[in-house]
Write an enzyme that holds these catalytic residues in place. Structure first.
Site, PDB file in Angstrom:
ATOM      1  N   LYS A  46       0.842  -1.202   0.000  1.00 18.76           N
ATOM      2  CA  LYS A  46       0.000   0.000   0.000  1.00 18.76           C
ATOM      3  C   LYS A  46       0.876   1.251   0.000  1.00 18.76           C
ATOM      4  CE  LYS A  46      -4.008   1.917   2.496  1.00 18.76           C
ATOM      5  NZ  LYS A  46      -4.979   1.656   3.575  1.00 18.76           N
ATOM      6  N   SER A  59     -10.757  -0.695   5.873  1.00 21.24           N
ATOM      7  CA  SER A  59      -9.949  -0.427   4.683  1.00 21.24           C
ATOM      8  C   SER A  59      -9.245  -1.638   4.089  1.00 21.24           C
ATOM      9  CB  SER A  59      -8.900   0.652   4.995  1.00 21.24           C
ATOM     10  OG  SER A  59      -9.527   1.889   5.211  1.00 21.24           O
ATOM     11  N   SER A  84      -9.592   2.120   2.154  1.00 23.03           N
ATOM     12  CA  SER A  84      -8.542   2.876   1.487  1.00 23.03           C
ATOM     13  C   SER A  84      -7.472   2.000   0.864  1.00 23.03           C
ATOM     14  CB  SER A  84      -7.900   3.831   2.494  1.00 23.03           C
ATOM     15  OG  SER A  84      -7.272   3.112   3.544  1.00 23.03           O
TER      16      SER A  84
END
Length: 495
Positions: free
Chosen positions: A82, A181, A157
């Site tokens: 990420k 997320s 996210s």
């Protein structure tokens, strides 16, 4: 062996094939890069690439194998991370325009551990600005699309990570989760994820800021956030978690975890609780039907299943606690007068949607009262879980929905006026996406999200499998046994 075959393999299987000489890291990595070149212009998942270096790393991994050196269980396997994790020499922008040129000069703990285990990092996956959305779009890298339907969201996210793993641009991704997320992208994109017990994985190197910025002279974000893997197999979750978990001198809150391989459980002695919807957060019929079908499969294995009609603790108190902790910790630098004004103008909203609750005034006493309420909720839920091996419930109220454009930003918080369609009803965006997931950021339980089928629009549907706090490995091994017994395969994307 055809290229398309091994692209869909698990990280665990690819690592074994590389170690045994049936594939080379260079072969696998070149195929991943080619797939990214061919398809990621449509998906936009891997936004910060490391392609020249990754090929050099793959060749080095092959040379090391020829000399009998195996770095670890992921030797030569290409993965992604990420965007919000620090990787030495790469940009770490958090999707936030003022940080678009920020390059980190160190590795986050999870990154260094994966490198030590032999993984090769292809690049970073997309995020919303400052990770503050459950869709994935920002002004630096643009919007990430769901590989199953480019007109739909992959969630957020960690939406870039979910899309990358689903589309076979990566064998594994590491994301973060403060309100869903990891779990929402896994559900929307048809892959597995693990949100570990809070503090089971080091936070060091996640969300770094430049040394010339002006952050508070203290670390404010101390609760709710967790860090874990997204993968196409439960075996990969177990492998990745065993690599990234454990005590870290850079994050004193992380304890050592015992990873004893559990014996196969006698499923006739297992009791699992489940629910298909909360009273005040209705779930789409197709999601409820898939949960029911999955529960029926569990029954066929001799497992005792118990339907729970009401959540074991007050959901309103949990959501309110989530909102107050988020507000207190992420917005602690705001002047008191601004916080007071925001509180006054959002009172009606806070009452209607408890996750928007604000801790005003932000005093030590009020903060301690909020943390105490959290502890009481955790204790009550722990007592409920004493009777069950696992608790199953929805991830979100629908499968992945068409992209919704935000109306505006208040500070860094996106505002959505357009609702989400839940069958023939309309529901507030934040309630529809995160109401089922942020419960377990407050309650701190480990959660495996697993795909259980496709809806009529050929979009994935997943479920949350909640375990007991600090029993992450037991939960993982139980889900692994269930997947094996039921012969459940992850659905495959076809472009």
């Amino acid at each position: 062996m055809k290229q398309d075959d091994f692209l869909f393999y698990s990280a665990t299987k690819i690592a074994k094939l590389i170690r045994e000489g049936d594939l080379t890291s260079e072969q696998v990595t070149s195929a991943i890069i080619q797939r990214i070149h061919t398809h990621d212009s449509k998906v936009n998942a891997v936004v910060n690439k490391n392609l020249d270096q990754v090929l050099r790393d793959a060749k080095r991994a092959d040379e090391e194998l020829k000399k009998g050196l195996v770095r670890g269980p992921l030797h030569g396997v290409p993965i992604t991370i990420k965007e919000s994790f620090a990787i030495r020499g790469m940009k770490t922008t958090h999707g936030f325009t003022p940080l678009k040129e920020y390059i980190t000069d160190f590795d986050a703990t999870v990154v260094s551990r994966l490198k030590e285990a032999g993984a090769i990092i292809v690049g970073k996956t997309n995020v919303p600005p400052l990770l503050m959305d459950l869709q994935t779009d920002n002004e630096i890298y643009g919007r990430t699309n769901n590989p199953w339907n480019l007109n739909r969201t992959p969630g957020g996210s960690s939406g870039g990570g979910g899309a990358a793993v689903s589309a076979c641009f990566s064998y594994l991704d590491i994301g973060s989760d403060i309100g869903g997320s990891l779990r929402i992208p896994a559900h929307y994109c048809g892959v597995y994820s693990l949100k570990p017990t809070e503090h089971a994985v080091s936070a060091f190197g996640h969300f770094p800021m430049p040394s010339n910025s002006k952050p508070p002279k203290y670390r404010s974000s101390r609760h709710l956030a967790c860090y874990g893997p997204l993968a196409r197999s439960i075996d990969d979750l177990i492998l990745a978690f065993s690599i990234i978990t454990g005590s870290d001198p850079n994050d004193m809150k992380v304890p050592p975890l015992n990873n004893n391989r559990l014996k196969r459980l006698n499923l006739n002695n297992i009791k699992i609780a489940w629910m298909d919807q909360l009273t005040d957060v209705p779930v789409a019929k197709e999601v409820r039907e898939h949960i029911y079908l999955y529960v029926e499969k569990l029954k066929s294995l001799g497992i005792q299943t118990v339907k729970v009609d009401q959540f074991p603790v007050s959901t309103n108190k949990v959501w309110e606690t989530w909102g107050k902790i988020i507000d207190a910790e992420l917005n602690s630098g705001k002047p008191s007068i601004i916080r007071g004004i925001e509180h006054i103008f959002t009172k009606k909203l806070q009452k209607k949607y408890p996750t928007s609750s604000k801790l005003t005034p932000l005093t030590f006493k009020n903060y301690m009262k909020t943390l105490t309420q959290r502890e009481e909720l955790i204790s009550s839920f722990d007592m409920f879980m004493d009777s069950y091996e696992m608790f199953i419930l929805p991830v979100s109220v629908t499968a992945a929905f068409p992209h919704i454009k935000k109306d505006k930003l208040i500070g860094y918080q996106p505002i959505y006026k357009k609702p989400v369609h839940v069958d023939d009803k309309l529901m507030n965006y934040w309630k529809a996406t995160g109401a089922y997931t942020n419960l377990f950021n407050v309650l701190a339980n480990p959660v495996v999200t697993m795909p259980v089928g496709l809806n009529n629009d050929n979009m994935p549907i997943g479920v949350q499998c909640v375990g007991k706090r600090w029993d992450d490995f037991r939960l993982l091994h139980l889900v692994n046994q269930l997947v094996s017994e039921l012969d459940m395969e992850v659905p495959k994307v076809s472009f």
